[in-house]
Write an enzyme that holds these catalytic residues in place. Structure first.
Site, PDB file in Angstrom:
ATOM      1  N   LYS A  74       0.789  -1.241   0.000  1.00  0.00           N
ATOM      2  CA  LYS A  74       0.000   0.000   0.000  1.00  0.00           C
ATOM      3  C   LYS A  74       0.817   1.286   0.000  1.00  0.00           C
ATOM      4  O   LYS A  74       0.264   2.362   0.229  1.00  0.00           O
ATOM      5  CB  LYS A  74      -0.950  -0.009   1.198  1.00  0.00           C
ATOM      6  CG  LYS A  74      -0.229  -0.092   2.536  1.00  0.00           C
ATOM      7  CD  LYS A  74      -1.173   0.187   3.686  1.00  0.00           C
ATOM      8  CE  LYS A  74      -0.409   0.285   4.990  1.00  0.00           C
ATOM      9  NZ  LYS A  74      -1.221   0.588   6.137  1.00  0.00           N
ATOM     10  N   SER A  76     -10.332   1.651  -2.073  1.00  0.00           N
ATOM     11  CA  SER A  76      -9.910   2.979  -1.624  1.00  0.00           C
ATOM     12  C   SER A  76     -10.574   4.071  -2.449  1.00  0.00           C
ATOM     13  O   SER A  76     -10.891   3.865  -3.628  1.00  0.00           O
ATOM     14  CB  SER A  76      -8.390   3.057  -1.794  1.00  0.00           C
ATOM     15  OG  SER A  76      -7.960   4.386  -1.736  1.00  0.00           O
ATOM     16  N   ILE A  83       3.565  21.207   6.422  1.00  0.00           N
ATOM     17  CA  ILE A  83       2.215  21.216   5.843  1.00  0.00           C
ATOM     18  C   ILE A  83       2.378  21.535   4.360  1.00  0.00           C
ATOM     19  O   ILE A  83       2.917  22.590   4.006  1.00  0.00           O
ATOM     20  CB  ILE A  83       1.317  22.261   6.542  1.00  0.00           C
ATOM     21  CG1 ILE A  83       1.137  21.872   8.018  1.00  0.00           C
ATOM     22  CG2 ILE A  83      -0.023  22.385   5.825  1.00  0.00           C
ATOM     23  CD1 ILE A  83       0.278  22.844   8.824  1.00  0.00           C
ATOM     24  N   TYR A 140       0.037   1.689  -7.155  1.00  0.00           N
ATOM     25  CA  TYR A 140      -0.752   1.214  -6.013  1.00  0.00           C
ATOM     26  C   TYR A 140      -2.242   1.485  -6.261  1.00  0.00           C
ATOM     27  O   TYR A 140      -3.084   0.587  -6.162  1.00  0.00           O
ATOM     28  CB  TYR A 140      -0.305   1.906  -4.702  1.00  0.00           C
ATOM     29  CG  TYR A 140      -1.420   1.918  -3.678  1.00  0.00           C
ATOM     30  CD1 TYR A 140      -1.782   0.746  -3.017  1.00  0.00           C
ATOM     31  CD2 TYR A 140      -2.160   3.083  -3.436  1.00  0.00           C
ATOM     32  CE1 TYR A 140      -2.847   0.740  -2.127  1.00  0.00           C
ATOM     33  CE2 TYR A 140      -3.221   3.079  -2.550  1.00  0.00           C
ATOM     34  CZ  TYR A 140      -3.562   1.908  -1.898  1.00  0.00           C
ATOM     35  OH  TYR A 140      -4.628   1.902  -1.043  1.00  0.00           O
ATOM     36  N   LYS A 158      -5.894  -1.007  -7.113  1.00  0.00           N
ATOM     37  CA  LYS A 158      -7.242  -1.002  -6.506  1.00  0.00           C
ATOM     38  C   LYS A 158      -8.306  -0.976  -7.611  1.00  0.00           C
ATOM     39  O   LYS A 158      -9.328  -1.659  -7.540  1.00  0.00           O
ATOM     40  CB  LYS A 158      -7.413   0.191  -5.562  1.00  0.00           C
ATOM     41  CG  LYS A 158      -6.565   0.110  -4.309  1.00  0.00           C
ATOM     42  CD  LYS A 158      -6.941  -1.061  -3.418  1.00  0.00           C
ATOM     43  CE  LYS A 158      -6.028  -1.249  -2.238  1.00  0.00           C
ATOM     44  NZ  LYS A 158      -6.163  -2.541  -1.562  1.00  0.00           N
ATOM     45  N   ASN A 163       4.133   8.562   5.175  1.00  0.00           N
ATOM     46  CA  ASN A 163       3.626   9.480   4.154  1.00  0.00           C
ATOM     47  C   ASN A 163       2.358  10.152   4.640  1.00  0.00           C
ATOM     48  O   ASN A 163       2.036  11.252   4.243  1.00  0.00           O
ATOM     49  CB  ASN A 163       3.275   8.709   2.870  1.00  0.00           C
ATOM     50  CG  ASN A 163       4.516   8.214   2.172  1.00  0.00           C
ATOM     51  OD1 ASN A 163       5.462   8.971   1.979  1.00  0.00           O
ATOM     52  ND2 ASN A 163       4.530   6.939   1.823  1.00  0.00           N
TER      53      ASN A 163
HETATM   54  N1  UDP Z   1       0.191  16.188   4.537  1.00  0.00           N
HETATM   55  C1  UDP Z   1       1.016  17.197   4.967  1.00  0.00           C
HETATM   56  N2  UDP Z   1       2.221  16.852   5.508  1.00  0.00           N
HETATM   57  C2  UDP Z   1       2.640  15.553   5.631  1.00  0.00           C
HETATM   58  C3  UDP Z   1       1.770  14.528   5.200  1.00  0.00           C
HETATM   59  C4  UDP Z   1       0.553  14.884   4.649  1.00  0.00           C
HETATM   60  O1  UDP Z   1       0.693  18.384   4.866  1.00  0.00           O
HETATM   61  O2  UDP Z   1       3.761  15.327   6.104  1.00  0.00           O
HETATM   62  C5  UDP Z   1      -1.117  16.542   3.951  1.00  0.00           C
HETATM   63  C6  UDP Z   1      -1.259  16.084   2.504  1.00  0.00           C
HETATM   64  O3  UDP Z   1      -0.729  17.046   1.619  1.00  0.00           O
HETATM   65  C7  UDP Z   1      -2.770  15.937   2.393  1.00  0.00           C
HETATM   66  C8  UDP Z   1      -3.208  15.534   3.802  1.00  0.00           C
HETATM   67  O4  UDP Z   1      -2.123  15.873   4.654  1.00  0.00           O
HETATM   68  O5  UDP Z   1      -3.349  17.177   2.093  1.00  0.00           O
HETATM   69  C9  UDP Z   1      -3.481  14.037   3.929  1.00  0.00           C
HETATM   70  O6  UDP Z   1      -2.376  13.343   3.405  1.00  0.00           O
HETATM   71  P1  UDP Z   1      -2.284  11.759   3.474  1.00  0.00           P
HETATM   72  O7  UDP Z   1      -1.032  11.368   2.729  1.00  0.00           O
HETATM   73  O8  UDP Z   1      -2.407  11.315   4.878  1.00  0.00           O
HETATM   74  O9  UDP Z   1      -3.593  11.276   2.717  1.00  0.00           O
HETATM   75  P2  UDP Z   1      -4.005  11.399   1.158  1.00  0.00           P
HETATM   76  O10 UDP Z   1      -3.408  12.642   0.601  1.00  0.00           O
HETATM   77  O11 UDP Z   1      -3.479  10.172   0.525  1.00  0.00           O
HETATM   78  O12 UDP Z   1      -5.487  11.470   1.170  1.00  0.00           O
END
Ligand code: UDP
Length: 346
Positions: free
Chosen positions: A88, A128, A222, A154, A158, A203
């Site tokens: 994943k 997902s 962020i 990945y 799915k 991640n």
């Molecule tokens: N994010 C962030 N800093 C980090 C990891 C994630 O700002 O170190 C942000 C990312 O850009 C996204 C949100 O948190 O807007 C969720 O990210 P995640 O990877 O957990 O989930 P996905 O993007 O796969 O839905």
């Protein structure tokens, strides 16, 4: 125990799998775990036994090993399968796509063969919201939303797996099958004995937050503050893993009740969006711990805002998530502290 209630849980020692094992037992099912521990911790089994107060049936088998899987099905004769076991990691899948296609597709094919050979009544697949790709113009996504090309191998696995299940179902219409499309699973069991155990640098947002707060990572970045959202940061639908686990049990129970075959896809999310900044603020407020953070550039491939339309989950499965974002954050923090204590006592 009633033989009909046996459920094979592949990846049952993993993050979502382990919480689902607990939920199955709480609801009177007998989970039979298949997990070869390549991406999970052996200690999870002992902790699951602590939580549930019972001995677990665990089989260290690779789901791609058809013979070994067949032998287990022949001896257990399960009434259902919940298939979690899969790779994943998005980044790893870009570097090694064949490993992802081989493992994630082959294991599904093996399990579907078992559905047919052993007339397994119910099948739940771990899918997902990544199957929706970047939903242009849509923020709240329902199951009718077109399936897009995924950003990574990945995500593509799915999509292909859902397609395989659809084709299989045409040839085996008596099968009762559901693909659950998860939004962002977060949090941990209230015992803090099981939770998400990222391998290497996480991640995902919440593990990165808790690892930064505990001192494993220096600072949270962020990714982006100029999105077209109220506070400029991305919005996601974070669902507590115990709610997600419960959705699997509800799916099995729903399928069991049907008197004919069916195949459906159901979103599992809270139906509410939370921004990255709100996650950070809620973490600090709920735990009293100051989180070192900074703003950085946008992450490639990030969708500005997406959350589930979970109306179908409520209607079909009769299930509404119970936990709040604060519950998710607090439980994830308790779990991080548990990992820290265990690692420092080694
Ligand atoms: N994010 C962030 N800093 C980090 C990891 C994630 O700002 O170190 C942000 C990312 O850009 C996204 C949100 O948190 O807007 C969720 O990210 P995640 O990877 O957990 O989930 P996905 O993007 O796969 O839905």
């Amino acid at each position: 125990m009633d033989e009909k209630k046996k459920i094979i849980v592949t990846g049952g020692a993993g993050y979502i799998g382990s919480h689902t094992v607990v939920a199955l037992i709480e609801n009177g099912y007998e989970p039979i775990v298949i997990d070869d521990f390549r991406n999970s911790q052996k200690a999870v089994v002992a902790n699951l036994e602590k939580i549930t107060g019972q001995k677990l049936s665990v089989h260290a088998i690779d789901c791609c090993n058809e013979e070994a899987v067949r032998n287990l099905f022949a001896s257990e004769k399960p009434m259902g399968i919940i298939h979690f076991a899969a790779y994943k990691a998005v980044g790893e899948s870009v570097e090694n796509p064949l490993m992802y296609y081989q493992n994630n597709l082959q294991s599904l094919v093996v399990l579907l063969k078992m559905v047919k050979e052993f007339k397994v009544e119910t099948f739940v697949f771990s899918s997902s919201c990544t199957v929706y790709g970047e939903p242009k113009g849509a923020i709240s996504v329902d199951e009718g939303f077109p399936i897009a090309k995924a950003f990574s191998p990945y995500g593509q696995t799915k999509i292909i797996c859902e397609q395989i299940i659809e084709d299989f179902h045409k040839s085996h219409p008596e099968g009762k099958m559901i693909c659950l499309r998860y939004f962002n699973p977060v949090g941990a069991h209230e015992s803090a004995l099981i939770g998400e155990y990222p391998i290497g640098k996480p991640n995902n947002l919440l593990p990165f937050i808790t690892q930064t707060a505990i001192g494993k990572r220096e600072i949270l970045t962020i990714f982006g503050k100029d999105y077209d959202t109220p506070d400029g940061t991305c919005i996601r639908d974070y669902i507590h893993v115990c709610d997600l686990a419960e959705a699997h049990v509800r799916s099995i129970a729903f399928l069991e009740k049907q008197n004919r075959g069916l195949l459906d896809a159901v979103n599992v999310g809270t139906g509410k969006g939370t921004s990255v900044k709100e996650m950070v603020d809620t973490f600090e407020e709920a735990t009293g711990v100051e989180l070192k953070h900074q703003f950085g550039p946008r992450r490639q491939g990030d969708v500005p805002a997406i959350y589930a339309n979970n109306e179908k989950m409520q209607r079909v499965l009769g299930f509404t998530p119970q936990k709040t974002i604060r519950d998710s954050i607090t439980s994830a923090w308790n779990w991080e502290k548990y990992i820290h204590e265990n690692e420092s006592s080694k």
